[in-house]
Design a protein around this motif. Sequence first.
Motif, PDB file in Angstrom:
ATOM      1  N   GLU A 140       0.447  -0.461   0.237  1.00 12.98           N
ATOM      2  CA  GLU A 140      -0.336   0.127  -0.402  1.00 12.98           C
ATOM      3  C   GLU A 140       1.756   1.226  -0.115  1.00 12.98           C
ATOM      4  OE1 GLU A 140      -0.684  -2.602   2.019  1.00 12.98           O
ATOM      5  OE2 GLU A 140      -2.643  -3.220   1.690  1.00 12.98           O
ATOM      6  N   SER A 141       1.882   1.727   0.759  1.00 17.13           N
ATOM      7  CA  SER A 141       2.653   2.277   0.745  1.00 17.13           C
ATOM      8  C   SER A 141       3.634   2.751  -0.135  1.00 17.13           C
ATOM      9  CB  SER A 141       3.335   2.513   1.955  1.00 17.13           C
ATOM     10  OG  SER A 141       4.799   0.729   1.550  1.00 17.13           O
ATOM     11  N   GLN A 142       4.012   1.178  -1.402  1.00 16.22           N
ATOM     12  CA  GLN A 142       4.683   1.673  -2.491  1.00 16.22           C
ATOM     13  C   GLN A 142       3.325   2.047  -3.400  1.00 16.22           C
ATOM     14  OE1 GLN A 142       5.894  -1.981  -4.214  1.00 16.22           O
ATOM     15  NE2 GLN A 142       7.268  -0.717  -5.589  1.00 16.22           N
ATOM     16  N   MET A 143       2.097   1.701  -3.449  1.00 21.67           N
ATOM     17  CA  MET A 143       1.347   1.971  -4.871  1.00 21.67           C
ATOM     18  C   MET A 143       0.732   4.010  -4.489  1.00 21.67           C
ATOM     19  SD  MET A 143      -3.129   0.844  -4.763  1.00 21.67           S
ATOM     20  CE  MET A 143      -2.973   1.235  -3.087  1.00 21.67           C
ATOM     21  N   TYR A 144       1.021   4.052  -2.629  1.00 26.52           N
ATOM     22  CA  TYR A 144       0.373   5.715  -2.483  1.00 26.52           C
ATOM     23  C   TYR A 144       1.246   6.351  -3.453  1.00 26.52           C
ATOM     24  CZ  TYR A 144      -4.137   4.073  -0.224  1.00 26.52           C
ATOM     25  OH  TYR A 144      -5.480   3.029  -0.937  1.00 26.52           O
ATOM     26  N   LEU A 145       2.933   6.044  -2.809  1.00 24.05           N
ATOM     27  CA  LEU A 145       4.233   6.710  -3.173  1.00 24.05           C
ATOM     28  C   LEU A 145       3.953   7.047  -4.250  1.00 24.05           C
ATOM     29  CD1 LEU A 145       6.623   8.062  -1.725  1.00 24.05           C
ATOM     30  CD2 LEU A 145       7.926   6.418  -2.848  1.00 24.05           C
ATOM     31  N   GLU A 146       4.024   5.698  -4.837  1.00 26.44           N
ATOM     32  CA  GLU A 146       3.204   6.160  -6.735  1.00 26.44           C
ATOM     33  C   GLU A 146       2.492   7.362  -7.219  1.00 26.44           C
ATOM     34  OE1 GLU A 146       5.566   5.496  -9.445  1.00 26.44           O
ATOM     35  OE2 GLU A 146       6.645   4.475  -7.838  1.00 26.44           O
ATOM     36  N   HIS A 147       1.213   7.160  -6.122  1.00 26.20           N
ATOM     37  CA  HIS A 147       0.478   8.321  -6.109  1.00 26.20           C
ATOM     38  C   HIS A 147       0.856   9.565  -6.143  1.00 26.20           C
ATOM     39  CE1 HIS A 147      -4.155   9.463  -7.397  1.00 26.20           C
ATOM     40  NE2 HIS A 147      -4.278   9.825  -6.346  1.00 26.20           N
ATOM     41  N   PHE A 148       1.596   9.454  -5.447  1.00 20.74           N
ATOM     42  CA  PHE A 148       2.340  10.770  -4.373  1.00 20.74           C
ATOM     43  C   PHE A 148       2.694  12.003  -5.801  1.00 20.74           C
ATOM     44  CE2 PHE A 148       5.446  13.396  -2.410  1.00 20.74           C
ATOM     45  CZ  PHE A 148       4.572  13.707  -2.391  1.00 20.74           C
ATOM     46  N   LYS A 149       3.397  10.569  -6.406  1.00 25.01           N
ATOM     47  CA  LYS A 149       4.957  11.522  -6.957  1.00 25.01           C
ATOM     48  C   LYS A 149       3.558  12.268  -8.672  1.00 25.01           C
ATOM     49  CE  LYS A 149       6.347   8.052  -9.656  1.00 25.01           C
ATOM     50  NZ  LYS A 149       7.636   7.407 -10.105  1.00 25.01           N
ATOM     51  N   LEU A 150       2.902  10.934  -8.748  1.00 26.00           N
ATOM     52  CA  LEU A 150       2.002  11.582  -9.902  1.00 26.00           C
ATOM     53  C   LEU A 150       0.677  13.202  -8.851  1.00 26.00           C
ATOM     54  CD1 LEU A 150       0.389   8.041 -11.162  1.00 26.00           C
ATOM     55  CD2 LEU A 150       2.311   9.752 -12.676  1.00 26.00           C
ATOM     56  N   TYR A 208      11.790  12.400   0.494  1.00 28.41           N
ATOM     57  CA  TYR A 208      11.282  11.229  -1.457  1.00 28.41           C
ATOM     58  C   TYR A 208      11.815  10.271  -1.496  1.00 28.41           C
ATOM     59  CZ  TYR A 208       9.133   9.603  -5.809  1.00 28.41           C
ATOM     60  OH  TYR A 208       8.702   8.176  -6.511  1.00 28.41           O
ATOM     61  N   LYS A 209      12.896  10.697  -1.526  1.00 22.88           N
ATOM     62  CA  LYS A 209      14.042   9.518  -2.367  1.00 22.88           C
ATOM     63  C   LYS A 209      14.392   8.399  -0.952  1.00 22.88           C
ATOM     64  CE  LYS A 209      16.225  12.735  -5.516  1.00 22.88           C
ATOM     65  NZ  LYS A 209      17.393  13.679  -5.905  1.00 22.88           N
ATOM     66  N   THR A 210      13.817   9.544  -0.103  1.00 20.49           N
ATOM     67  CA  THR A 210      14.068   8.543   1.098  1.00 20.49           C
ATOM     68  C   THR A 210      13.540   7.011   1.663  1.00 20.49           C
ATOM     69  OG1 THR A 210      15.810   9.864   2.294  1.00 20.49           O
ATOM     70  CG2 THR A 210      14.935   7.937   3.612  1.00 20.49           C
ATOM     71  N   LEU A 211      12.192   7.703   1.904  1.00 23.57           N
ATOM     72  CA  LEU A 211      11.417   6.542   1.421  1.00 23.57           C
ATOM     73  C   LEU A 211      10.952   5.692   0.274  1.00 23.57           C
ATOM     74  CD1 LEU A 211       8.379   5.401   2.817  1.00 23.57           C
ATOM     75  CD2 LEU A 211       7.105   7.332   1.544  1.00 23.57           C
ATOM     76  N   SER A 212      11.139   6.160  -0.660  1.00 22.89           N
ATOM     77  CA  SER A 212      11.368   5.087  -2.075  1.00 22.89           C
ATOM     78  C   SER A 212      12.047   4.588  -1.549  1.00 22.89           C
ATOM     79  CB  SER A 212      11.782   6.282  -3.445  1.00 22.89           C
ATOM     80  OG  SER A 212      11.132   5.043  -4.171  1.00 22.89           O
ATOM     81  N   ALA A 213      13.552   4.616  -1.335  1.00 21.23           N
ATOM     82  CA  ALA A 213      14.631   3.668  -0.834  1.00 21.23           C
ATOM     83  C   ALA A 213      14.199   2.662  -0.126  1.00 21.23           C
ATOM     84  CB  ALA A 213      16.158   4.316  -0.805  1.00 21.23           C
TER      85      ALA A 213
END
Length: 685
Positions: free
Chosen positions: A458-468, A479-484
């Motif tokens: 879920e965190s990965q999906m919402y992070l992608e939505h956040f980027k959009l 953002y880079k830290t959380l993505s990593a």
Amino acid sequence: MSPKIKKRRNILQLLREREINDQIRTKYALKSEISNKCITKLSLLTELEGHEGCVNCLEWNENGSVLASASDDFQVILWDPFLQKKKTTIKTLHRGNIFTVKFLPNCHDDIVATGAGDWFSHTYNVTTGKQITACTCARGRVKRIAVANDTPHVYWSASEDGTIRQHDMRISHQCLSENTKNVLVFLRTHLGTTAEAKCLAINQMRPEQLAIGANDPYVRLYDRRMINSLTSVKLTPTAPPNDGPVDLPLIFYRLVEAVEDNLFAKTNNITDSSVQYYIPGHIYLTELQAQQKNQSIGTTYLNFSPDGRELLVNLGGEHIYLFDLINPAEHSYYAIPNIVNISRDDGEGSSISLPNESTPVVHSALPEEIEKLKLEANFFFEQQEYTTAIRLYNQAINIYQSSVLFSNRAAAYIKRKWEGDLYAALRDCVTALKLDPHHMKAFFRMTVCLFELGKLSESQMYLEHFKLKFPSYKSSPAYKTLSANILFANEKIKKESATNPNNDVNETLHNERKDDQQNDFELNQKSKQEECWRKKAKDYYHRYYGHCNTSTDIKEANFFGSQGQYIVAGSDDGLFFVWDKNTENNLLVLKGDSSIVNCLQAHPSEFMLATSGIDNVVKLWTPLPDDIVNEHEVKNFSSTAMENQRRMIVDPFDIAIRNFGFSVSDTRDRRDPPEPGQFYSCRTS
């Protein structure tokens, strides 16, 4: 002609008149609303001496003229709180610690009901001290008794055999008879044979509502009108009331228990519409992980608010929670898809707003008073004093609802990371996005919370939505830290899955636990209906923390104040805490016992609080004059609360030994019938 002006009496007139007119008591109670200043002056008035063991329960009569206390010494003492002396002592026929005492309503305060560790519940005549009835139906410690103010001669009991029983003194009762129908709820029908009922309460504003706490984190609210009583089965011999249970081999009791549980389980008297479950959202989301860590969370006490609209719950090994019964809260995790307008893989959520959803209001500027509180809170946040910052955000939010305040408080929760903080932060982020769907920081912090709570996909999906949604922010360090971190966690799972190709990590752990349960004769097997009720469980809307509740399973939390506007609870460190109900802020911490404070009962009309614990005394607390220093007050709430956070995550047995100051030598199985005359030590939860 001018209209007639009604003369209103002030508080001093009411104080004078209540001395000669008992009917003025209610008006006085409503008039004399307790303020925060009064609360901060609360201090010890006196200690009532007379018991020879831990005082496990306290109970005021309806008008507050008598306080009843019961103890490990098998005695019930009735006190005059204003003369500060004994009125009478009842030497009960119990052979185990008395855990609960109640005045039966509309009986002129002349009958009390008791429940104890000898598995018995009794009733006594206060005037004569003589036993009236004795019920030996339970096969476990009787932990709590409840009464309904509009129902005389009736009481309900909760015992560790998983039963809630209804006792009517007007009906002839033969214990464990085939003709006796006194089992209202049998938890083991749906929870398995290890289920224990720990506490119960009746809603005095809606007496059909019965709340039950067990040795799990779920709170159950039943409608008694929709439940038929179950028949007691005559399988165990009935012992004389004065002698305790018959001393038979343990194997016989185990055999009887298994057969009787099986017979009860065949009769399901609980329908879907007759019960509603409640549980704090973070416990619901991480229940499997808690089981894997062998954490035990159970309810030690629950109580309805004075207006009957709220339910206060004290969870052992956790915090205190307030549930709204009129507008129950949904778990925030399941509200996210609709808030951010994105569908999940499981089909929940949608690309459009919910029907009838109100248009969010974006607050661009805060009122001057609120802005000042926010800036002060921000300062303490930068100083890493997160508890102080949260306190100030609480104060501001209680006055004014703003997305920035909820988002900022979420940031403080994320940084502090006490038990339940991450889910509290998730709740704040969801609320902030309801107020302002374009609040960037709230969206990002929500994603952080999901990751920290173990919701990786879920965190990965919402992070992608956040980027959009916020493309300019994808180059930021946060953002880079959380993505990593998400990428690293995914890689770790892939490696572990390669080691166990047929199972992922959670499934492997789940199967290991399942094997353990099967080896233990599947004692914790739950029914499909139970699983359905749990999925529909509602969330809390207030949380109170700072105390520690791991060493005893009778620790209370209660409403205090003329309108129930404060919350009080004891702690394993010998302190008791007072919180503001609405802001959740702690107002006062007092030293109430040399070891543990278990019981706190507010006087029904006066500004007086009775407490008890491991010490052999009952303590009465009232406000001090302004010119006297309160020597019982503990000043630094933050450090005290932090120490109690540490206490909650260490071995509870070590805490118990440290608190009690002696070793626990009783190694009998909890289902082994107690011997007559057995003196129990205060049991750990």
